[in-house]
Design a protein around this motif. Sequence first.
Motif, PDB file in Angstrom:
ATOM      1  N   THR A 237      53.889  56.086   9.991  1.00 52.55           N
ATOM      2  CA  THR A 237      53.462  54.727  10.293  1.00 52.55           C
ATOM      3  C   THR A 237      54.640  53.754  10.225  1.00 52.55           C
ATOM      4  O   THR A 237      55.262  53.475  11.233  1.00 52.55           O
ATOM      5  N   VAL A 238      54.979  53.256   9.043  1.00 54.15           N
ATOM      6  CA  VAL A 238      55.982  52.198   8.916  1.00 54.15           C
ATOM      7  C   VAL A 238      57.013  52.565   7.848  1.00 54.15           C
ATOM      8  O   VAL A 238      56.641  52.926   6.725  1.00 54.15           O
ATOM      9  N   MET A 239      58.300  52.500   8.191  1.00 50.94           N
ATOM     10  CA  MET A 239      59.399  52.675   7.229  1.00 50.94           C
ATOM     11  C   MET A 239      59.301  53.996   6.460  1.00 50.94           C
ATOM     12  O   MET A 239      59.546  54.048   5.255  1.00 50.94           O
ATOM     13  N   VAL A 240      58.959  55.044   7.154  1.00 51.56           N
ATOM     14  CA  VAL A 240      58.924  56.379   6.555  1.00 51.56           C
ATOM     15  C   VAL A 240      60.317  56.980   6.645  1.00 51.56           C
ATOM     16  O   VAL A 240      60.978  56.901   7.682  1.00 51.56           O
ATOM     17  N   ARG A 241      60.758  57.613   5.548  1.00 55.29           N
ATOM     18  CA  ARG A 241      62.085  58.219   5.515  1.00 55.29           C
ATOM     19  C   ARG A 241      61.942  59.712   5.228  1.00 55.29           C
ATOM     20  O   ARG A 241      61.399  60.103   4.206  1.00 55.29           O
TER      21      ARG A 241
ATOM     22  N   ALA B 233      58.742  58.458   1.345  1.00 51.92           N
ATOM     23  CA  ALA B 233      60.103  58.996   1.409  1.00 51.92           C
ATOM     24  C   ALA B 233      60.093  60.449   0.960  1.00 51.92           C
ATOM     25  O   ALA B 233      59.626  60.763  -0.138  1.00 51.92           O
ATOM     26  N   LEU B 234      60.600  61.327   1.815  1.00 52.39           N
ATOM     27  CA  LEU B 234      60.739  62.748   1.492  1.00 52.39           C
ATOM     28  C   LEU B 234      62.196  63.027   1.163  1.00 52.39           C
ATOM     29  O   LEU B 234      63.087  62.767   1.980  1.00 52.39           O
TER      30      LEU B 234
ATOM     31  N   VAL C  97      54.699  56.671  -1.424  1.00 49.10           N
ATOM     32  CA  VAL C  97      54.864  57.946  -2.145  1.00 49.10           C
ATOM     33  C   VAL C  97      56.305  58.412  -1.985  1.00 49.10           C
ATOM     34  O   VAL C  97      56.880  58.342  -0.894  1.00 49.10           O
ATOM     35  N   THR C  98      56.887  58.917  -3.065  1.00 43.08           N
ATOM     36  CA  THR C  98      58.210  59.538  -2.995  1.00 43.08           C
ATOM     37  C   THR C  98      58.094  61.005  -3.394  1.00 43.08           C
ATOM     38  O   THR C  98      57.423  61.336  -4.364  1.00 43.08           O
ATOM     39  N   VAL C  99      58.735  61.842  -2.616  1.00 49.29           N
ATOM     40  CA  VAL C  99      58.711  63.292  -2.839  1.00 49.29           C
ATOM     41  C   VAL C  99      60.139  63.727  -3.100  1.00 49.29           C
ATOM     42  O   VAL C  99      61.028  63.518  -2.274  1.00 49.29           O
ATOM     43  N   GLY C 100      60.379  64.324  -4.259  1.00 48.12           N
ATOM     44  CA  GLY C 100      61.723  64.680  -4.669  1.00 48.12           C
ATOM     45  C   GLY C 100      62.309  65.848  -3.908  1.00 48.12           C
ATOM     46  O   GLY C 100      61.619  66.577  -3.179  1.00 48.12           O
ATOM     47  N   GLU C 101      63.602  66.051  -4.094  1.00 48.52           N
ATOM     48  CA  GLU C 101      64.334  67.120  -3.424  1.00 48.52           C
ATOM     49  C   GLU C 101      63.698  68.478  -3.683  1.00 48.52           C
ATOM     50  O   GLU C 101      63.427  68.848  -4.820  1.00 48.52           O
ATOM     51  N   GLY C 102      63.456  69.213  -2.609  1.00 48.82           N
ATOM     52  CA  GLY C 102      62.960  70.569  -2.710  1.00 48.82           C
ATOM     53  C   GLY C 102      61.520  70.708  -3.146  1.00 48.82           C
ATOM     54  O   GLY C 102      61.050  71.828  -3.353  1.00 48.82           O
ATOM     55  N   ALA C 103      60.777  69.608  -3.270  1.00 46.59           N
ATOM     56  CA  ALA C 103      59.363  69.706  -3.653  1.00 46.59           C
ATOM     57  C   ALA C 103      58.542  70.293  -2.509  1.00 46.59           C
ATOM     58  O   ALA C 103      58.931  70.234  -1.339  1.00 46.59           O
TER      59      ALA C 103
END
Length: 211
Positions: free
Chosen positions: A116-120, A138-139, A155-161
């Motif tokens: 949607t908006v400002m997804v990284r 952010a992924l 929502v933020t998803v950390g490295e390798g999750a």
Amino acid sequence: MKDVILLGASGLAREVIAAAGDRFRVVGILDDNPELHGSRIDGVGVLGPVHDAVRVRTPLLICVGTGRGRHAIADRLAAFDVGEDRFGTFVDASVRIPPGCTVKPGSIVLAGVVLTVMVRIGRHCVVMPNVTLTHDDALGDFATVAAGASLGGGVTVGEGAYLGMNASVRQGVHVGAGAIVGMGAAVVADVPAGETWVGVPARSLYQRSAV
């Protein structure tokens, strides 16, 4: 049409081949299993081991299902000066990337994904079909989001999750590096790095080492 070489003769590689359409041309696969060398997978030849990527100039995509596996291959190649500029980005033709959203090199975004908006989306992420990523999500690098998962805003998803099929994550939640969220889980609180959470609402199952 953009040429690309896939690293890993996997189910994910087959999905990329199937989705390539007339925008991408998969010119080969590199895999470390010598029994596959010289064979063809869905019409694409397996040309040799992953290390051969060092000497080719065609853009690369790491098609390994786990973030840990993709990280390992990226690290191996980086030791031979294969930098981020050598990796392509694969976004299915059905996916719209709105202004302000970003998808970094090496990532694969398959059919039906909604941003949607400002997804990284970071480096070497895999976003499987029909995932929904809403505002300000952010992924982290090497994250994997399986089919049908839905993330609320911020929502933020950390490295390798890893987020399993049809998992749901409440807005504002943080999923730590190397964490696993099981299929169908409903995550309403932060998931610490390296933990596995399952259920509705999701709770910790056991801990594992973070990436």
